[in-house]
Design a protein around this motif. Sequence first.
Motif, mmCIF file in Angstrom:
data_model
loop_
_atom_site.group_PDB
_atom_site.id
_atom_site.type_symbol
_atom_site.label_atom_id
_atom_site.label_comp_id
_atom_site.label_asym_id
_atom_site.label_seq_id
_atom_site.Cartn_x
_atom_site.Cartn_y
_atom_site.Cartn_z
ATOM 1 N N THR A 118 1.498 8.688 8.112
ATOM 2 C CA THR A 118 2.948 8.625 8.333
ATOM 3 C C THR A 118 3.761 7.570 7.366
ATOM 4 O O THR A 118 4.736 8.044 6.802
ATOM 5 C CB THR A 118 3.036 7.906 9.633
ATOM 6 N N ALA A 119 2.918 6.529 6.993
ATOM 7 C CA ALA A 119 3.813 5.466 5.959
ATOM 8 C C ALA A 119 3.798 6.153 4.370
ATOM 9 O O ALA A 119 4.635 5.720 3.729
ATOM 10 C CB ALA A 119 2.904 4.206 6.087
ATOM 11 N N PHE A 151 0.783 -1.203 -0.073
ATOM 12 C CA PHE A 151 -0.249 0.091 -0.097
ATOM 13 C C PHE A 151 0.761 1.416 -0.075
ATOM 14 O O PHE A 151 0.641 2.250 -0.781
ATOM 15 C CB PHE A 151 -1.057 0.163 1.209
ATOM 16 N N LYS A 152 1.737 1.237 0.922
ATOM 17 C CA LYS A 152 2.733 2.614 0.980
ATOM 18 C C LYS A 152 3.607 2.752 -0.254
ATOM 19 O O LYS A 152 3.798 3.702 -0.890
ATOM 20 C CB LYS A 152 3.658 2.419 2.312
ATOM 21 N N GLU A 153 4.065 1.578 -0.560
ATOM 22 C CA GLU A 153 4.996 1.574 -1.889
ATOM 23 C C GLU A 153 4.236 2.082 -3.302
ATOM 24 O O GLU A 153 4.559 2.751 -3.897
ATOM 25 C CB GLU A 153 5.622 0.225 -2.341
ATOM 26 N N PRO A 191 5.958 10.475 1.869
ATOM 27 C CA PRO A 191 6.415 10.871 0.661
ATOM 28 C C PRO A 191 5.296 11.521 -0.294
ATOM 29 O O PRO A 191 5.258 12.017 -1.042
ATOM 30 C CB PRO A 191 7.280 10.015 0.152
ATOM 31 N N PHE A 192 4.461 10.399 -0.460
ATOM 32 C CA PHE A 192 3.042 10.677 -1.367
ATOM 33 C C PHE A 192 2.343 11.899 -0.853
ATOM 34 O O PHE A 192 2.152 12.876 -1.468
ATOM 35 C CB PHE A 192 2.183 9.477 -1.243
ATOM 36 N N TYR A 193 2.245 12.120 0.302
ATOM 37 C CA TYR A 193 1.373 13.377 0.740
ATOM 38 C C TYR A 193 2.304 14.636 0.531
ATOM 39 O O TYR A 193 1.671 15.813 0.399
ATOM 40 C CB TYR A 193 1.012 13.250 2.222
ATOM 41 N N ASP A 194 3.735 14.541 0.856
ATOM 42 C CA ASP A 194 4.486 15.575 0.604
ATOM 43 C C ASP A 194 4.521 16.127 -0.845
ATOM 44 O O ASP A 194 4.561 17.411 -1.159
ATOM 45 C CB ASP A 194 6.022 15.347 1.329
#
Length: 409
Positions: free
Chosen positions: A125-126, A83-85, A129-132
């Motif tokens: 949190t995980a 999911f995070k990847e 990078p996506f949200y940033d």
Amino acid sequence: MSFKEKLSKYAQLIVKAGLNVQPAQIVVIDAPVESVELVRLVTKEAYAAGAREVVVKYNDEVVSRYKYKYLEKEAFAHVPTWFKEFRNDYAAKKAAFLTIISDDPEGFKGIDPAKIALWSKSVSTACKPFYDSLDLGINTWCIVAGSSIKWANKVYPDMSDSEAVEALWNAIFKAVKVVDDDPLTAWQEHRKSFEARVAYLNKLNLNTLTYTNSLGTNLTVTLNEGYLFAGGGSYTTKGQYFFPNMPTEEIFTSPYRNGTNGVVYSSLPLNYNGNLIDEFKMEFKDRIIDFDAKMGKEVLKEMLSIDEGSLYLGEIALVPYDSPISNMKTLFYNTLFDENASCHLAIGKGFSECIQGGLTMTKEQLLEKGVNDSLTHVDFMIGTSDLKIVGETKDGQVVRIFENGNFVF
């Protein structure tokens, strides 16, 4: 115009204006299973616009409810690697991200709000990078809506399922200007309509804005040095223009993190992760120091406990009471629509585009300048027909901004 023709125009609008898909760009779609027809049309339009690949991830609210119901709270502290990847990798590839929403406003009613809050925090949190990449203007993104039976039933409770779904689709089409002869041109004109007010607010050199109305709101918000109001769409750091929200009627900025004082009362219900919070208030002394709600107080408590930043304002948004969505006289129980019918505030993360030079700053630099940082960002509506907003400039001049719920300029 038939429904299929409207839906096709909607898909084209999303691709060409909302996401502004560029040749060889990847498009990632996150959508409910109910929106499959719209997803297929968006996919077709994206490829026609030159997309290198369109990746679709479907979600099912009923399945998600089962997960929240049957798993223990601890399970929501873990975010699967895939999911995070998935999110972080496509963000790194400069993908355009489309989110289609059609949530049942009470889809998670009765679910432990602590589970939902923990999952939200874990994902934030995980997938940092996506949200940033979205928050710092690196990727284009867009949130739109699709009609669904459960949502339509809440908005139009006296109609049959089919009538309600059709009525909600028609409201969506009207709100996003699909019914206009040329929706793409209409959105470019809509973009221009914000510019004069944005320019005026940015020239005022404001220090504070004070909100008052008959609900009891009496709130003073301090603005950042070098604040910038924005409205309509946004630019990426590479100069690509897009519309993050469709519809949109707001002019917004990020206030000074430690400069909000007073009390504010909600004017519309807030649908937060499938739970309704209604008739609530928040008291500020720089940060939120107290709160209450007639409905959903525990949900509100969890919403404000995501992290330290969730107790501070990240956004103030100006929306006239006399606006296209407000004039529909429809309570949508959906923030994407209700926030564009009402002035609103948001707790949590602020925006890099809302301060001079912000798009080139790190998150640490933004925080140092007064732009709040958080894992969350939640809008709530405060606008009323008698809302008054008065600004005070750096040199002490008093400027009327809103009177009787609307701009005075």
